[in-house]
Design an enzyme around this catalytic site. Structure first.
Site, short mmCIF file in Angstrom:
data_model
loop_
_atom_site.label_atom_id
_atom_site.label_comp_id
_atom_site.label_asym_id
_atom_site.label_seq_id
_atom_site.Cartn_x
_atom_site.Cartn_y
_atom_site.Cartn_z
CB SER A 210 -0.93 -0.02 1.22
OG SER A 210 -1.91 0.99 1.10
CG ASN A 211 -0.38 4.64 -1.34
OD1 ASN A 211 -1.12 5.32 -0.65
ND2 ASN A 211 -0.79 4.09 -2.48
#
Ligand code: CTP
Length: 406
Positions: A210-211
Site C-alpha cells: 500500500s502507500n
C-alpha cells in the site's frame, strides 16, 4: 429576516477589555434567530459578569468543568458537538497559545479541541503583543488548522497606544457569521464521483502492498461538493478519516481493481470526476491463499500492473464531463504533470510536491500547483486541505460556467 434561525452559536470569552463587546454581539445574534451559549475563562470574569451574558443569551454561562453549586459535570464534548459554529471573542494571547498547543487546562480549550464545527476567533490584544512573532506564529498555526481568524482592527487601544490589536466590532463579527452560514448551493444538479485514499493489494491473507495516502484531500473535496449541493459518490480506499457530511455516499473498497469496478459503475452518471486516490500502480501477480512462510534469505514478489482508473475512464469521458487528476512528483514536476494531463484527458491536474514542508500525505495542509489544459498554471500557498478543496471546487465550477456560455 432572521438569517440565523436555528443556528447554534457557542461563544468563548477570554480575558480582555473587549469582553464587554460580547454583550452587544449576543444581542445581535439573538435578533437574527440564533441560539447562543457562552463559555468564559476565569480571567474573563474580571471583565464582564456571567449574569449579563446569561441574561442576554438566555442560557447558563459555563466556566468550569464542574458547577461549583450543584457539583454537575459540564460535558465539553457535547458542547462541541452542539455548536454549528464556535466563536472565540475576544481571544487573548494566552488562550491563543493554548489553542495552538492543545493545552487543555480549562473548559474553553477542552471544548475547542473536541469541536467538530467551524471555529472563528477574534483576537484582541495590545499593539506589541499582537505584532509579536510568537503571536503571529500561533495565529498562523490556527489558520493551518482550519480556524477562521478575524483579524484585529486598527485604532486606539486600551493602553493608549494606536495600531492593530483591537477586536473587530460586533456588527462586523455578525457579518462574518452571516457569511459563514450563507453557503452557496451552486452545484445543485452536478453528480460527483471521487476516488480517494490508498488501495491495498493483497500478498497473502495477512499482508498487503500500500502507500501513505490518508484520503484527507479527496474527502475534503467530497464534503465541499456536497455542502454546495452536489450529489457525491466517494469511492474510498482504506482510510481512518471519518466522513461526517451525510450527503456523501461512501463506497468503501480495498484494492485498485475494486476501486475501478465501483467507479466504472458510477462514471456514466457522473458530471464531475475527481481522481484523488493514490492507487497502487502494481499488485502481486498472484495472491497466496495461505500465509507466505519465511524460508530463504531473499523473497521475490512478482508484481503486475493494475488498471489505471483515470486513464480508462478518461477514454470514456464525454464532452460534458469534467475530469480532475492529481499528480505527486519528486522530479521534473511540471513536465510530468503536463504529460499526465494530456494522457489521462484531465481538464486540470493538481500537482502535489513532496518537497514542500507541510504538504503531501497525512498532513492537514497542502501546497499545490494547478496545471490546466490550456497550459496555464496557478500556484497556491501552504493552506489547509479544506481550503484546497474549496479552490478545486471553484475551478470546476468556473469550467462548467464557461462550458455553459459556449
Ligand atoms: N490514477 C488512477 N489509477 C491508477 C494510477 C493513477 O486513477 N492506477 C490516477 C490518480 O488518482 C491521479 C492520477 O491518476 O489522479 C495520477 O496518478 P500518479 O500516481 O501521480 O501517476 P501514475 O499515472 O500512476 O504515474 P507514476 O506513478 O509513474 O508517476
Amino acid at each position: 429576516m432572521a438569517f440565523l434561525q436555528r443556528k447554534k452559536i457557542l461563544i468563548g470569552v477570554t480575558g480582555g477589555i473587549a469582553a464587554y463587546k460580547v454583550a452587544s454581539l449576543i444581542r445581535l445574534l439573538i435578533k437574527q434567530g440564533a441560539e447562543v451559549k457562552v463559555i468564559m475563562t476565569t480571567s474573563a470574569l474580571a471583565f464582564i459578569t456571567p449574569l449579563t451574558l446569561s441574561t442576554l443569551s438566555k442560557n447558563k454561562v459555563l466556566v468550569d468543568f464542574f458547577d461549583q453549586k450543584s457539583g454537575e459535570w459540564t460535558n465539553h464534548v457535547e458542547l462541541g458537538l452542539w455548536a454549528d459554529l464556535f466563536l472565540i471573542a475576544p481571544l487573548s494571547a494566552n488562550t491563543l497559545s493554548k489553542l495552538a498547543q492543545g493545552t487543555s487546562d480549562n473548559l474553553l480549550v477542552a471544548t475547542y479541541l473536541s469541536a467538530r464545527c467551524g471555529v472563528m476567533v477574534a483576537p484582541a490584544m495590545d499593539l506589541d503583543m499582537y505584532k509579536h512573532p510568537s503571536v503571529r506564529k500561533n495565529l498562523e498555526t490556527l489558520r493551518l488548522h482550519g480556524v477562521t481568524v478575524l483579524d484585529a482592527g486598527t485604532g486606539e487601544l486600551a493602553s493608549g497606544l494606536h495600531g492593530p490589536g483591537r477586536m473587530i466590532e460586533p456588527e462586523e463579527i455578525r457579518e462574518k457569521i452571516l457569511a459563514f452560514f450563507d453557503t452557496k448551493k451552486d452545484l445543485v444538479g452536478e453528480v460527483f464521483l471521487i476516488t480517494a485514499g490508498p488501495t491495498q493489494e493483497a500478498i497473502d491473507p495477512v499482508r498487503y502492498i500500500s502507500n501513505h495516502s490518508s484520503g484527507k484531500m479527496g474527502i475534503a473535496v467530497a464534503e465541499e461538493a456536497a455542502r454546495r449541493g452536489a450529489k457525491v459518490y466517494l469511492v474510498l480506499g482504506p482510510s481512518s478519516v471519518i466522513v461526517d457530511v451525510p450527503a456523501v455516499t461512501v463506497i468503501p473498497v480495498v484494492s485498485a481493481q475494486e476501486m475501478y469496478e465501483e467507479a466504472k459503475k458510477i462514471h456514466p452518471d457522473a458530471t464531475c470526476v475527481v481522481f484523488s486516490a493514490a492507487v497502487a500502480d502494481y499488485g502481486p501477480a498472484e495472491v497466496s491463499a495461505e500465509k507466505v512462510k519465511k524460508s530463504d534469505e531473499h523473497l521475490t514478489l512478482v508484481l503486475k500492473k493494475n488498471v489505471d482508473i483515470a486513464l480508462t475512464l478518461g477514454k470514456a469521458k464525454n464532452t460534458d464531463q469534467i475530469h480532475v487528476g492529481f499528480a505527486l512528483e519528486t522530479e521534473n514536476e511540471a513536465e510530468n504533470a503536463g504529460k499526465k494531463l494530456r494522457k489521462k484527458n484531465f481538464d486540470f491536474v493538481v500537482l502535489n510536491s513532496l518537497k514542500d514542508e507541510g504538504a503531501g500525505f497525512k498532513t492537514d495542509t497542502n501546497k499545490v500547483t494547478y496545471f490546466f489544459s490550456d497550459d496555464t498554471r496557478l500556484v497556491t500557498d501552504l493552506v489547509p486541505k479544506k481550503q484546497i478543496a474549496v479552490q478545486i471546487i471553484d475551478l470546476i465550477k468556473k469550467i462548467r460556467d464557461k462550458q455553459e456560455k459556449e
